[in-house]
Design a protein around this motif. Structure first.
Motif, mmCIF file in Angstrom:
data_model
loop_
_atom_site.group_PDB
_atom_site.id
_atom_site.type_symbol
_atom_site.label_atom_id
_atom_site.label_comp_id
_atom_site.label_asym_id
_atom_site.label_seq_id
_atom_site.Cartn_x
_atom_site.Cartn_y
_atom_site.Cartn_z
ATOM 1 N N SER B 43 0.811 -1.221 0.000
ATOM 2 C CA SER B 43 0.000 0.000 0.000
ATOM 3 C C SER B 43 0.846 1.274 0.000
ATOM 4 O O SER B 43 0.311 2.370 -0.139
ATOM 5 C CB SER B 43 -0.939 0.013 1.211
ATOM 6 O OG SER B 43 -0.189 0.118 2.405
ATOM 7 N N LEU B 51 -3.727 2.406 1.968
ATOM 8 C CA LEU B 51 -4.749 1.732 1.155
ATOM 9 C C LEU B 51 -4.076 1.206 -0.115
ATOM 10 O O LEU B 51 -3.139 1.838 -0.621
ATOM 11 C CB LEU B 51 -5.864 2.711 0.761
ATOM 12 C CG LEU B 51 -6.661 3.331 1.910
ATOM 13 C CD1 LEU B 51 -7.427 4.561 1.408
ATOM 14 C CD2 LEU B 51 -7.625 2.300 2.500
ATOM 15 N N ILE B 52 -4.572 0.077 -0.630
ATOM 16 C CA ILE B 52 -3.994 -0.445 -1.875
ATOM 17 C C ILE B 52 -4.857 0.021 -3.051
ATOM 18 O O ILE B 52 -6.050 -0.311 -3.132
ATOM 19 C CB ILE B 52 -3.916 -1.989 -1.853
ATOM 20 C CG1 ILE B 52 -3.008 -2.467 -0.706
ATOM 21 C CG2 ILE B 52 -3.414 -2.521 -3.191
ATOM 22 C CD1 ILE B 52 -2.921 -3.982 -0.564
ATOM 23 N N SER B 53 -4.251 0.779 -3.944
ATOM 24 C CA SER B 53 -4.960 1.213 -5.150
ATOM 25 C C SER B 53 -4.819 0.121 -6.214
ATOM 26 O O SER B 53 -4.012 -0.805 -6.068
ATOM 27 C CB SER B 53 -4.341 2.503 -5.687
ATOM 28 O OG SER B 53 -3.012 2.236 -6.115
ATOM 29 N N LYS B 54 -5.599 0.256 -7.284
ATOM 30 C CA LYS B 54 -5.510 -0.741 -8.365
ATOM 31 C C LYS B 54 -4.096 -0.758 -8.944
ATOM 32 O O LYS B 54 -3.543 -1.810 -9.235
ATOM 33 C CB LYS B 54 -6.548 -0.424 -9.457
ATOM 34 C CG LYS B 54 -6.675 -1.551 -10.459
ATOM 35 C CD LYS B 54 -7.836 -1.361 -11.405
ATOM 36 C CE LYS B 54 -9.124 -1.880 -10.825
ATOM 37 N NZ LYS B 54 -10.244 -1.893 -11.766
ATOM 38 N N GLU B 56 -1.297 -0.064 -7.410
ATOM 39 C CA GLU B 56 -0.386 -0.738 -6.482
ATOM 40 C C GLU B 56 -0.597 -2.258 -6.506
ATOM 41 O O GLU B 56 0.355 -3.029 -6.422
ATOM 42 C CB GLU B 56 -0.579 -0.188 -5.063
ATOM 43 C CG GLU B 56 -0.022 1.213 -4.916
ATOM 44 C CD GLU B 56 -0.428 1.925 -3.625
ATOM 45 O OE1 GLU B 56 0.333 2.779 -3.166
ATOM 46 O OE2 GLU B 56 -1.534 1.637 -3.099
ATOM 47 N N ASP B 80 -11.803 -5.644 -3.224
ATOM 48 C CA ASP B 80 -12.351 -4.344 -2.813
ATOM 49 C C ASP B 80 -13.769 -4.573 -2.275
ATOM 50 O O ASP B 80 -14.766 -4.218 -2.882
ATOM 51 C CB ASP B 80 -12.355 -3.404 -4.030
ATOM 52 C CG ASP B 80 -13.031 -2.069 -3.750
ATOM 53 O OD1 ASP B 80 -13.245 -1.728 -2.575
ATOM 54 O OD2 ASP B 80 -13.356 -1.372 -4.732
ATOM 55 N N VAL B 86 -10.560 1.084 -3.576
ATOM 56 C CA VAL B 86 -9.261 0.779 -2.957
ATOM 57 C C VAL B 86 -9.460 -0.408 -1.997
ATOM 58 O O VAL B 86 -10.591 -0.702 -1.603
ATOM 59 C CB VAL B 86 -8.705 1.981 -2.139
ATOM 60 C CG1 VAL B 86 -8.149 3.067 -3.020
ATOM 61 C CG2 VAL B 86 -9.766 2.522 -1.193
ATOM 62 N N ASP B 88 -8.699 -1.806 1.664
ATOM 63 C CA ASP B 88 -8.159 -1.467 2.982
ATOM 64 C C ASP B 88 -7.673 -2.761 3.660
ATOM 65 O O ASP B 88 -7.814 -3.856 3.110
ATOM 66 C CB ASP B 88 -9.170 -0.687 3.837
ATOM 67 C CG ASP B 88 -10.421 -1.487 4.177
ATOM 68 O OD1 ASP B 88 -10.363 -2.735 4.164
ATOM 69 O OD2 ASP B 88 -11.474 -0.871 4.454
#
Lengths: 25, 211
Positions: B43, B51-54, B56, B80, B86, B88
């Motif tokens: 993240s 938070l992990i984005s697409k 990442e 998600d 995102v 969590d």
């Protein structure tokens, strides 16, 4: 041989399904 | 310390959150904490916001290659859980839990069904399977003529679509994967058993006394 496999056997070989990559540092 | 971003991005999950996640999943408290080390590294790979984005997520799967990919997008969407765009930490733990060697077969079957039900219709439909096959061929530089793809789809639907209505429902899927257990191989990550060994640094950040 791809033709002898069912579609899901083929699809599940996608590298993207290999979540083990998540654990590689 | 001294950084107003540090709370959300870096702080270890509160003890009660860790304990709750451990109680509701196959992971122990120590394993949840080790997963947090992994989560923190993914993240923070682009934006350190906890938070992990697409982007990442894709970076973590494909390493340095930036790749927009149907399957990775689909897995991201399923991870998600709260549909916030995102992932969590709670989403991350609960989703990975399905991939734990000790997770129930039913959960693995249900997750794999949703993976292939690309358009969330409650059925795996032939056009979706064809779309995934074409994506796979593209990804792996394999070429198959359209009539060969149709033959593979015919064979698959004869086997899986028991009532022959052109789509696979959850019961048909369960019967199909029980006959073809290798299809569920992607649903188990043996690595999750050894997560504390892989991320031993969790010990230094732990909120619990008895590790």
């Amino acid at each position: 041989k791809p033709v002898s496999m069912n579609a899901f056997e083929l699809i599940s070989r996608s590298q993207s399904f290999n979540l083990e990559n998540l654990f590689e540092k | 310390m001294g950084c107003f971003h540090s709370k959300s991005a870096r702080q270890f999950p509160a003890q009660e959150n860790t304990a709750n996640l451990a109680a509701e999943t196959a992971f122990t408290v120590s394993e949840v904490e080790a997963l947090f080390e992994l989560f923190r590294s993914i993240s923070s790979s682009v934006v350190d916001d906890g938070l992990i984005s697409k982007e990442e997520f894709q970076l973590a799967i494909f390493k340095n290659k930036k790749k927009d990919n149907l399957f990775a997008n689909r897995i991201f969407d399923l991870f998600d859980v709260k549909k916030k765009g995102v992932i969590d930490f709670e989403d991350f733990v609960r989703s990975l839990n399905v991939f734990h060697p000790n997770a129930s077969l039913e959960d693995k079957i249900a997750f794999s069904f949703r993976l292939y039900d690309l358009h969330n219709t409650g059925f795996i439909e032939r056009p979706e399977v064809k779309q995934m096959l074409i994506a796979l061929l593209f990804e792996s530089d394999m070429k198959l003529a359209d009539d060969v793809i149709e033959t593979i789809l015919d064979k698959t639907f004869v086997e899986a679509d028991l009532n022959q209505d052109g789509k696979i429902d959850t019961e048909e899927w369960e019967t199909f994967v029980k006959k073809n257990p290798s299809l569920l191989k992607i649903m188990t990550l043996p690595y999750l058993r050894d997560i504390t060994t892989s991320f031993p640094s969790f010990i230094f950040n732990s909120n619990v006394d008895e590790i």
